[in-house]
Design a protein around this motif. Sequence first.
Motif, short mmCIF file in Angstrom:
data_model
loop_
_atom_site.label_atom_id
_atom_site.label_comp_id
_atom_site.label_asym_id
_atom_site.label_seq_id
_atom_site.Cartn_x
_atom_site.Cartn_y
_atom_site.Cartn_z
N ILE A 57 11.53 -17.56 -31.11
CA ILE A 57 12.04 -18.43 -30.04
C ILE A 57 12.36 -17.59 -28.81
N LYS A 58 11.85 -18.02 -27.67
CA LYS A 58 12.17 -17.38 -26.40
C LYS A 58 12.64 -18.47 -25.44
N SER A 59 13.73 -18.17 -24.73
CA SER A 59 14.28 -19.18 -23.82
C SER A 59 15.08 -18.50 -22.72
N GLU A 60 15.11 -19.16 -21.59
CA GLU A 60 15.88 -18.67 -20.45
C GLU A 60 16.42 -19.87 -19.70
N VAL A 61 17.67 -19.79 -19.33
CA VAL A 61 18.31 -20.91 -18.62
C VAL A 61 17.52 -21.25 -17.36
N GLY A 62 17.16 -22.51 -17.24
CA GLY A 62 16.42 -22.97 -16.07
C GLY A 62 14.92 -22.78 -16.14
N HIS A 63 14.44 -22.14 -17.23
CA HIS A 63 13.01 -21.86 -17.33
C HIS A 63 12.41 -22.37 -18.65
N GLY A 64 13.13 -23.18 -19.37
CA GLY A 64 12.56 -23.80 -20.56
C GLY A 64 12.61 -22.93 -21.79
N THR A 65 11.99 -23.44 -22.85
CA THR A 65 12.01 -22.79 -24.16
C THR A 65 10.62 -22.78 -24.77
N THR A 66 10.29 -21.69 -25.44
CA THR A 66 9.04 -21.58 -26.17
C THR A 66 9.34 -21.24 -27.62
N VAL A 67 8.82 -22.07 -28.54
CA VAL A 67 8.98 -21.83 -29.97
C VAL A 67 7.59 -21.61 -30.55
N ARG A 68 7.39 -20.46 -31.21
CA ARG A 68 6.07 -20.13 -31.76
C ARG A 68 6.17 -19.94 -33.27
N LEU A 69 5.39 -20.74 -34.00
CA LEU A 69 5.31 -20.64 -35.45
C LEU A 69 4.09 -19.81 -35.83
N TYR A 70 4.31 -18.78 -36.65
CA TYR A 70 3.22 -17.98 -37.19
C TYR A 70 3.02 -18.36 -38.66
N LEU A 71 1.80 -18.74 -39.02
CA LEU A 71 1.45 -19.02 -40.42
C LEU A 71 0.27 -18.13 -40.81
N PRO A 72 0.30 -17.54 -42.01
CA PRO A 72 -0.81 -16.67 -42.43
C PRO A 72 -2.12 -17.44 -42.51
N GLN A 73 -3.21 -16.77 -42.15
CA GLN A 73 -4.53 -17.36 -42.30
C GLN A 73 -4.82 -17.61 -43.77
N ALA A 74 -5.43 -18.74 -44.09
CA ALA A 74 -5.82 -19.03 -45.47
C ALA A 74 -6.91 -18.06 -45.90
N PRO A 75 -6.99 -17.76 -47.20
CA PRO A 75 -8.11 -16.92 -47.68
C PRO A 75 -9.44 -17.51 -47.23
N GLN A 76 -10.33 -16.66 -46.77
CA GLN A 76 -11.56 -17.13 -46.13
C GLN A 76 -12.50 -17.84 -47.10
N ASP A 77 -12.28 -17.67 -48.42
CA ASP A 77 -13.15 -18.34 -49.38
C ASP A 77 -12.64 -19.73 -49.75
N GLU A 78 -11.54 -20.18 -49.08
CA GLU A 78 -10.98 -21.50 -49.37
C GLU A 78 -11.37 -22.50 -48.30
N ASP A 79 -11.75 -23.70 -48.72
CA ASP A 79 -12.06 -24.79 -47.80
C ASP A 79 -10.87 -25.73 -47.70
N ARG A 80 -10.97 -26.68 -46.78
CA ARG A 80 -9.91 -27.67 -46.63
C ARG A 80 -9.67 -28.42 -47.94
N THR A 81 -8.40 -28.68 -48.24
CA THR A 81 -8.04 -29.44 -49.43
C THR A 81 -8.42 -30.89 -49.24
N GLU A 82 -9.18 -31.41 -50.18
CA GLU A 82 -9.59 -32.81 -50.11
C GLU A 82 -8.64 -33.68 -50.92
N THR A 83 -8.43 -34.93 -50.48
CA THR A 83 -7.56 -35.85 -51.21
C THR A 83 -8.38 -37.04 -51.68
N GLY A 84 -7.92 -37.70 -52.71
CA GLY A 84 -8.63 -38.84 -53.26
C GLY A 84 -8.31 -40.12 -52.51
#
Length: 585
Positions: free
Chosen positions: A422-449
Amino acid sequence: MLGINFTDHIPAVERGDVKRKIAMLSADNPVVRMEHWIKLPDGELRCLLWSNRAIFDDAGKIAEIQAIGRDITESKQAEQALRDSEERYRLLVESSPDAILVADTNRKILFANSAAVGLFRAERLDQLIDLDLLDLISPSGRDEVDELIVEILKGKIQPFTERRRLRLDGTEFDSESRGAPFSWDGKVTVLIITRDITGRKQAEAQLRRSQKMEAVGQLTGGIAHDFNNLLAIVLGNAELLGERVDEDDLIEPVIRAATRGAELTQKLLALSHQQPLWPKTFGLNDVIDGMTGVLRRTLSEAIEIKSITAEDLWLVKADESQVENLMLNLVINARNAMLDGGILTIETANAGLDAAQALEIDVAPGNYVTLTITDTGNGMSPDVLEHVLEPFFTTREVGEGSGLGLSMAYGFAQQSGGQLVIKSEVGHGTTVRLYLPQAPQDEDRTETGDTGVRALEARGETVLVVEDEQDMRQIAVSLLHDLGYQVLQADHGAAAIATLKSEPRVDLLLTDLVLPGGMSGSELAQAGKGSHPQINILLMSGYADEDVATDYHGADNIEFLRKPFTKDLLARSVREALDGKEIAI
């Protein structure tokens, strides 16, 4: 040495220079002084300072040269030792990672090393020379430092002390400094050694935050099981009662209250990194596309949404529903910061972090996908930013927020192997950045029934319910009967094993993870699969810290059901466990 050529005793490297200087003798310049080394008969080298005088004959030619030499070997050796010492001192000072300053009695800087130039962000060394020491101190600490300098000039050594310092560009940083009296050109001065401890302070803050989370985790983990069992009993009976009597105005508030209680428990578990997560492989761009309508309705018309999604975005493996909740919470926070309108930017990107970049945000090096939400709102002060991830911390009015939103987001990011910055400054707004690990490259999107009522219907299957809490067991049995299943029940592992041996067909074992009698639910599941290899397993628990829940989820016909649960969730979970595939919600 009579009759010997004197130059033969001069080292060859100096011999030519001596001859040139002797040749300079003349009537106009009858005396030449020089110093050089000579080699004594025993081989020892000595340095002599010579005064050479020319004696002229009547014709004005040099008749002889009189030379008087004084041995200055010890003096030359002392000079060389001093030069060596100064060079060592210079190397030590210049190679020191700490900033070193020397100031006079008026606090004017006389000397600064290279580290000081970098630490205080000076472009050149001369920008620090003659500067007042107090100009490099945060205004709030200048009076104290001024008093310390007076004490140092009186001969007192100041130990390392933490304080806020000021760079030449106006930014402040945390430092650790010590001071001592120092002799400079025969005068008493002040020697200051200081280092930047911003990284250490951040690490300490991270440790304190982790310790707080751990304390909350211990608290929630201790009550979660019993509390969730109670909520499950209340919720299940309320749903059954609602199907039997026409008293919705009395029953629905009970269901809503129990549901809110369950949600609060999950929030506490999330912020303490103990919420069971169901990772799927998916794309963040798809999540944004799917939530655009919800987000638009969440914001006022005065807020403009900008979406900047990266092409060829890597897939992530995380709990998709938690990502959706996190995004919604962040958008709500942004909305509250832009009451008069503004711009909300949602951005995705791929991020490959090397060791240095990963260390900066406290994650493992590797590939990450980022989800960044930026607003043009009021922003936060440094004091607020320092506490914003703490559980229950909020700047809103009482009743307007629980103070758990960012704590939950932080807990989810950590539990998923990522990070929330999280980065923020009074009068200049806020930025929230979420980092998530990349999925293993041999995995495809999970399909649902497929979804739908028929997908949830019982198909003549038999379910064995194992639960030691009688009321909890009874509500599970009643709900399953209502869903059309044949139901058997047992209150501990040994009784369940006996039932499995006596019953020719059991399609699903629904068991609590924590059971009395020395056999856990996971051990019972393994034993059940030993006698009934095709049996499906649905583990349930209200505990927060059951790693086995995530370990077994979706593996080898084993699924997990978190207490408390609604009738609909039980129906969906049982059907998924029996069919071996997810049912879309």
